[in-house]
Design a protein around this motif. Structure first.
Motif, PDB file in Angstrom:
ATOM      1  N   ALA A 111     -39.485  -9.237 -12.329  1.00 26.47           N
ATOM      2  CA  ALA A 111     -38.336  -9.574 -13.167  1.00 26.47           C
ATOM      3  C   ALA A 111     -38.682  -9.333 -14.626  1.00 26.47           C
ATOM      4  O   ALA A 111     -39.837  -9.526 -15.045  1.00 26.47           O
ATOM      5  CB  ALA A 111     -37.921 -11.029 -12.952  1.00 26.47           C
ATOM      6  N   ARG A 114     -33.196  -9.034 -19.332  1.00 26.37           N
ATOM      7  CA  ARG A 114     -32.066  -8.126 -19.301  1.00 26.37           C
ATOM      8  C   ARG A 114     -31.564  -7.901 -20.725  1.00 26.37           C
ATOM      9  O   ARG A 114     -31.392  -8.860 -21.483  1.00 26.37           O
ATOM     10  CB  ARG A 114     -30.945  -8.719 -18.447  1.00 26.37           C
ATOM     11  CG  ARG A 114     -29.763  -7.799 -18.192  1.00 26.37           C
ATOM     12  CD  ARG A 114     -28.676  -8.551 -17.428  1.00 26.37           C
ATOM     13  NE  ARG A 114     -29.183  -9.091 -16.177  1.00 26.37           N
ATOM     14  CZ  ARG A 114     -29.172  -8.434 -15.018  1.00 26.37           C
ATOM     15  NH1 ARG A 114     -28.669  -7.218 -14.967  1.00 26.37           N
ATOM     16  NH2 ARG A 114     -29.655  -8.991 -13.924  1.00 26.37           N
ATOM     17  N   GLY A 169     -28.998 -13.290 -20.580  1.00 27.59           N
ATOM     18  CA  GLY A 169     -28.549 -13.657 -19.246  1.00 27.59           C
ATOM     19  C   GLY A 169     -29.693 -13.663 -18.260  1.00 27.59           C
ATOM     20  O   GLY A 169     -30.874 -13.671 -18.630  1.00 27.59           O
ATOM     21  N   ALA A 170     -29.342 -13.672 -16.981  1.00 28.30           N
ATOM     22  CA  ALA A 170     -30.353 -13.693 -15.926  1.00 28.30           C
ATOM     23  C   ALA A 170     -31.239 -12.458 -16.015  1.00 28.30           C
ATOM     24  O   ALA A 170     -30.779 -11.377 -16.386  1.00 28.30           O
ATOM     25  CB  ALA A 170     -29.671 -13.748 -14.557  1.00 28.30           C
ATOM     26  N   PRO A 171     -32.529 -12.581 -15.691  1.00 32.54           N
ATOM     27  CA  PRO A 171     -33.417 -11.417 -15.763  1.00 32.54           C
ATOM     28  C   PRO A 171     -33.008 -10.339 -14.778  1.00 32.54           C
ATOM     29  O   PRO A 171     -32.388 -10.600 -13.753  1.00 32.54           O
ATOM     30  CB  PRO A 171     -34.791 -12.000 -15.413  1.00 32.54           C
ATOM     31  CG  PRO A 171     -34.494 -13.219 -14.615  1.00 32.54           C
ATOM     32  CD  PRO A 171     -33.230 -13.775 -15.183  1.00 32.54           C
ATOM     33  N   TRP A 172     -33.362  -9.085 -15.125  1.00 32.89           N
ATOM     34  CA  TRP A 172     -33.187  -7.979 -14.182  1.00 32.89           C
ATOM     35  C   TRP A 172     -34.291  -8.104 -13.152  1.00 32.89           C
ATOM     36  O   TRP A 172     -35.453  -8.323 -13.491  1.00 32.89           O
ATOM     37  CB  TRP A 172     -33.286  -6.643 -14.908  1.00 32.89           C
ATOM     38  CG  TRP A 172     -32.540  -5.526 -14.245  1.00 32.89           C
ATOM     39  CD1 TRP A 172     -31.322  -5.041 -14.593  1.00 32.89           C
ATOM     40  CD2 TRP A 172     -32.970  -4.750 -13.114  1.00 32.89           C
ATOM     41  NE1 TRP A 172     -30.948  -4.017 -13.752  1.00 32.89           N
ATOM     42  CE2 TRP A 172     -31.946  -3.820 -12.837  1.00 32.89           C
ATOM     43  CE3 TRP A 172     -34.099  -4.762 -12.309  1.00 32.89           C
ATOM     44  CZ2 TRP A 172     -32.032  -2.901 -11.790  1.00 32.89           C
ATOM     45  CZ3 TRP A 172     -34.184  -3.848 -11.260  1.00 32.89           C
ATOM     46  CH2 TRP A 172     -33.157  -2.937 -11.010  1.00 32.89           C
ATOM     47  N   ARG A 173     -33.962  -7.968 -11.874  1.00 31.79           N
ATOM     48  CA  ARG A 173     -34.931  -8.277 -10.821  1.00 31.79           C
ATOM     49  C   ARG A 173     -34.975  -7.172  -9.775  1.00 31.79           C
ATOM     50  O   ARG A 173     -33.937  -6.739  -9.267  1.00 31.79           O
ATOM     51  CB  ARG A 173     -34.563  -9.609 -10.172  1.00 31.79           C
ATOM     52  CG  ARG A 173     -35.331  -9.946  -8.913  1.00 31.79           C
ATOM     53  CD  ARG A 173     -35.193 -11.406  -8.542  1.00 31.79           C
ATOM     54  NE  ARG A 173     -36.174 -12.202  -9.265  1.00 31.79           N
ATOM     55  CZ  ARG A 173     -35.867 -13.177 -10.110  1.00 31.79           C
ATOM     56  NH1 ARG A 173     -34.603 -13.472 -10.359  1.00 31.79           N
ATOM     57  NH2 ARG A 173     -36.830 -13.841 -10.719  1.00 31.79           N
ATOM     58  N   GLY A 190     -32.961 -17.858  -7.177  1.00 32.58           N
ATOM     59  CA  GLY A 190     -32.009 -18.500  -8.068  1.00 32.58           C
ATOM     60  C   GLY A 190     -31.013 -17.585  -8.751  1.00 32.58           C
ATOM     61  O   GLY A 190     -30.377 -17.996  -9.722  1.00 32.58           O
ATOM     62  N   GLY A 191     -30.864 -16.378  -8.279  1.00 35.21           N
ATOM     63  CA  GLY A 191     -29.919 -15.469  -8.912  1.00 35.21           C
ATOM     64  C   GLY A 191     -29.885 -14.155  -8.184  1.00 35.21           C
ATOM     65  O   GLY A 191     -30.663 -13.927  -7.242  1.00 35.21           O
ATOM     66  N   ALA A 248     -25.407  -9.534 -16.429  1.00 34.54           N
ATOM     67  CA  ALA A 248     -25.628 -10.639 -15.503  1.00 34.54           C
ATOM     68  C   ALA A 248     -24.281 -11.209 -15.078  1.00 34.54           C
ATOM     69  O   ALA A 248     -23.340 -11.233 -15.853  1.00 34.54           O
ATOM     70  CB  ALA A 248     -26.474 -11.724 -16.174  1.00 34.54           C
TER      71      ALA A 248
END
Length: 339
Positions: free
Chosen positions: A212, A215, A219-223, A245-246, A338
């Motif tokens: 991860a 981003r 927002g949420a990390p790129w994974r 979690g995402g 995200a």
């Protein structure tokens, strides 16, 4: 509990029930080309359709790109550039997978690039000890570079890597993580097993990798998740998805080496199960890996794409939900907002 402590690399029970029942099986299934139906049109036609040469300069350009880039090296091997870090996962670029050439599965589609031609990398990740994922001949030129890459492996493989000359190697238990520049790298559970010889069954851990990074725009990390080899286990992948979690932006999941099912089910998912794993991980898209390179099972080399298409149709998903790349192909990874 998934991801419990791994107190001894010699105690299979510590793997929380996710050991495939394969104690009497060889470290790699041997298949003789021609013993099973080959790809339609023959191996040369298959290579023309599913392989392209990969030049070092192409990877050097990709390494300098401001957007993440991914190359499929064949079988389970990936080259990734993300966050300015160059990552190799399970590179296997040799002419065979096994302890010696006469006791091995022959590579039927030439590697898109030689190991010695790979540009330097920052991080090397290994999922488990089987010969089609952990190959000495591929690793030697990679580890001969200066500076050496950082190496992360499952528990029990550190000494083996050090014996091959790795100086910056760490071993991880399930759910342990390390920071590599902006990348957060974590070892995930999988339902599989390990062995390289006659007396080391399940003495080293196996798993997948969660990578991860921040981003753009927040927002949420790129994974990206590389599952490693695994049998299908709905409860396991549901819990992994919940614990991550995402959403997973891209999951690299095996789609080959799945027949006959009575033999392979515990250790290798099939294409329908690959799509189900992607859904359980809440993946925006998947990449099919672990196919089209070695004949280590009974389905024809070109069967996985057909079975993937059937699985996507049956599960009411669009045809492009699973990427099928050529060996040697490089793609930019879409960095979506995200959600």
């Amino acid at each position: 509990e998934f991801g419990r402590a791994f107190p001894s690399v010699r105690v299979a029970a510590s793997y929380a029930g996710h050991v495939a029942t394969v104690d009497e099986q060889p470290a790699i299934v041997l298949a003789t080309p021609g013993a099973e139906p080959g790809p339609e049109g023959g191996y040369a036609a298959f290579a023309e359709r599913w392989r392209q040469p990969l030049k070092p300069s192409t990877l050097e350009v990709a390494a300098a790109s401001p957007t993440p880039q991914l190359a499929w090296l064949g079988h389970a091997g990936l080259w990734l550039q993300a966050g300015g870090q160059r990552v190799l996962i399970d590179p296997q670029l040799s002419s065979f997978a096994g302890p010696v050439s006469w006791l091995a599965s022959k590579r039927l589609i030439d590697a898109p690039i030689a190991a010695a031609d790979l540009p330097p990398v920052d991080l090397l990740l290994i999922t488990h000890s089987h010969y089609d994922h952990l190959d000495i001949a591929t690793l030697k030129p990679i580890l001969a570079r200066h500076p050496q890459p950082r190496v992360l492996v499952p528990l029990g493989l550190k000494k083996w890597m050090q014996d091959q000359g790795a100086r910056q190697v760490e071993e991880l238990d399930w759910w342990e993580q390390r920071q590599v520049g902006p990348l957060t790298v974590r070892l995930l559970p999988a339902q599989h097993w390990s062995r390289r010889g006659l007396s080391d069954t399940n003495q080293t851990l196996w798993g997948g990798w969660d990578i991860a990074w921040p981003r753009p725009g927040g927002g949420a990390p790129w994974r990206l998740v590389h599952t490693g080899d695994t049998g299908y286990n709905e409860a396991l992948y549901r819990q992994i998805g919940e614990r991550l979690g995402g959403p997973v932006d891209l999951v690299a999941v095996p789609i080959g080496a799945y027949e006959p099912r009575e033999f392979m089910r515990a250790q290798h998912n099939n294409p329908d199960e690959a799509v189900r794993i992607a859904r359980l991980l809440n993946a925006r898209r998947a990449l099919g890996i672990h196919w089209g390179t070695f004949e280590i099972s009974h389905e024809p080399l070109d069967q996985p794409p057909r079975d993937v298409a059937a699985a996507l149709k049956a599960q009411a998903l669009p045809p492009d939900h699973v990427w099928l790349m050529k060996q040697g192909e490089v793609r930019a990874l879409p960095v979506e907002e995200a959600r």
